[in-house]
Design an enzyme around this catalytic site. Structure first.
Site, PDB file in Angstrom:
ATOM      1  N   ASP A  41      -0.423   5.797 -11.494  1.00 29.22           N
ATOM      2  CA  ASP A  41      -0.510   6.351 -10.144  1.00 29.22           C
ATOM      3  C   ASP A  41      -1.599   7.430 -10.042  1.00 29.22           C
ATOM      4  O   ASP A  41      -2.464   7.373  -9.167  1.00 29.22           O
ATOM      5  CB  ASP A  41       0.835   7.017  -9.820  1.00 29.22           C
ATOM      6  CG  ASP A  41       1.416   6.564  -8.511  1.00 29.22           C
ATOM      7  OD1 ASP A  41       1.015   5.499  -8.015  1.00 29.22           O
ATOM      8  OD2 ASP A  41       2.273   7.290  -7.994  1.00 29.22           O
ATOM      9  N   THR A 123       5.943   0.377  -6.662  1.00 27.68           N
ATOM     10  CA  THR A 123       6.035   0.761  -8.088  1.00 27.68           C
ATOM     11  C   THR A 123       7.093  -0.060  -8.818  1.00 27.68           C
ATOM     12  O   THR A 123       6.930  -0.363  -9.992  1.00 27.68           O
ATOM     13  CB  THR A 123       6.353   2.254  -8.245  1.00 27.68           C
ATOM     14  OG1 THR A 123       7.396   2.599  -7.361  1.00 27.68           O
ATOM     15  CG2 THR A 123       5.156   3.106  -7.926  1.00 27.68           C
TER      16      THR A 123
END
Ligand code: AMP
Ligand code: MG
Length: 323
Positions: A41, A123
């Protein structure tokens, strides 16, 4: 007209970085509490925001992650991984200070153009090796006007991933790592049995039960249903590979929708001739910063079936208000 090439390049680099993190994770190289999502990320956002800082220095940025959190919340081991991966990707020595500067570039700024960044959307899908995307939306005067979406898991025959983008009201796809550009359009299917409906995999993100009631109320029982992580759902509608994406929060959910989960997707779908609205058919409101203002759910369609779905939603909302 702005040149999206630097953003394409950054999305490709980010996708490579994410793949490298997934491979390390699968190989068991992430022991010692390294969180693959954290590393990927921050790494991906640093690449995207760096490109914006170099090529569009005066634009504002609204991005999911922040430099302060990288400094305070990320473990030393994870920081070292991000530094190593970014140094390898860029072929230069990257420092923690560089990363913090890139992550926060344009933060809190006001400008005519705002880039809206979700470095890894989906995610859960990323971790489970299902679908995720890397997304950069562009708001012009606070309305979705441009998009770059890297979708490494998009189901093309070669399975090499797709890069979607929208610009000047036209939507395109191309192979993620380069190849011929193709214009895309939302499908014109309207017959219920031929429709393909999408919704979140995660029950906590959207109420499967409420969306089933809407499908029934709209007469779409015979339509195919697929559950899919991430903004890839928007890309499927834009590419004519699905007709409806429903996102109704669980009843009484207080969690707002975040703009980075939708800005790029909305711009892409609209450029492809589809529609993305609130549950009452009004446009989604991107004027209030990090969250969609007064939003009660999101209906995305190829356009042709939108009115029919809104009627179904209205019926369900009326039933709920009487319950
Ligand atoms: P999806 O894969 O379509 O379910 O969407 C993933 C996105 O949902 C993530 O980027 C989160 O920001 C967002 N999300 C997480 N929890 C919730 C929630 N309770 N309600 C709505 N969206 C959520
Ligand atoms: Mg997201």
């Amino acid at each position: 007209m702005i040149d999206f090439q630097p953003i394409f390049q950054a999305v490709r680099q980010a996708a490579e970085l994410c793949r490298a993190v997934q491979e390390m994770h699968l190989a068991g190289g992430e022991k010692g509490g390294h969180e693959p999502v954290t590393v990927a990320d921050y790494g991906a956002q640093a690449l995207l925001c760096r490109a914006i800082s170099l090529h569009f220095p005066d634009d504002a940025v609204l991005a999911e992650e922040q430099g302060g959190q990288f400094v305070e919340l990320v473990s030393d081991g994870e920081k070292a991984q991000v530094i190593r991966l970014l140094s390898e990707t860029l072929g230069q020595r990257v420092t923690e200070a560089d990363i913090v500067r890139w992550l926060d570039h344009g933060y809190g700024g006001e400008a005519e153009r705002t880039w809206v960044i979700d470095p890894i959307d989906g995610t859960r899908g990323f971790l489970a090796l299902r679908n995720y995307v890397i997304a950069a939306g562009l708001l012009v005067d606070k309305r979705p006007a441009g998009a770059v979406i890297g979708a490494p898991g998009y189901p093309t025959p070669d399975r090499r991933g797709v890069l979607f983008h929208a610009q000047s009201g036209i939507a395109y796809m191309q192979p993620l790592y380069g190849g011929a550009l193709k214009r895309i359009r939302a499908s014109d299917r309207a017959e219920p049995a031929s429709l393909r409906v999408l919704e979140s995999v995660e029950k906590s993100h959207a109420s499967h039960e409420r969306m089933e009631r809407v499908r029934r109320a709209a007469g779409l029982e015979e339509s195919a249903l697929e559950r899919l992580d991430s903004m890839e759902k928007y890309a499927r509608i834009a590419a004519g590979d699905a007709e409806l994406y429903l996102r109704l929060p669980r009843l009484f959910s207080k969690r707002p929708h975040m703009v980075w989960d939708h800005a790029a997707g909305v711009a892409l779908v609209q450029a492809a001739g589809g529609l993305a609205t609130d549950v009452d058919g009004s446009p989604l409101d991107f004027t209030q910063g990090r969250t969609l203002a007064n939003n009660r759910g999101i209906i995305v369609s190829n356009g042709r079936i939108h009115a029919r779905v809104l009627e179904g939603v209205a019926k369900v909302l009326a039933e709920e208000s009487q319950a």
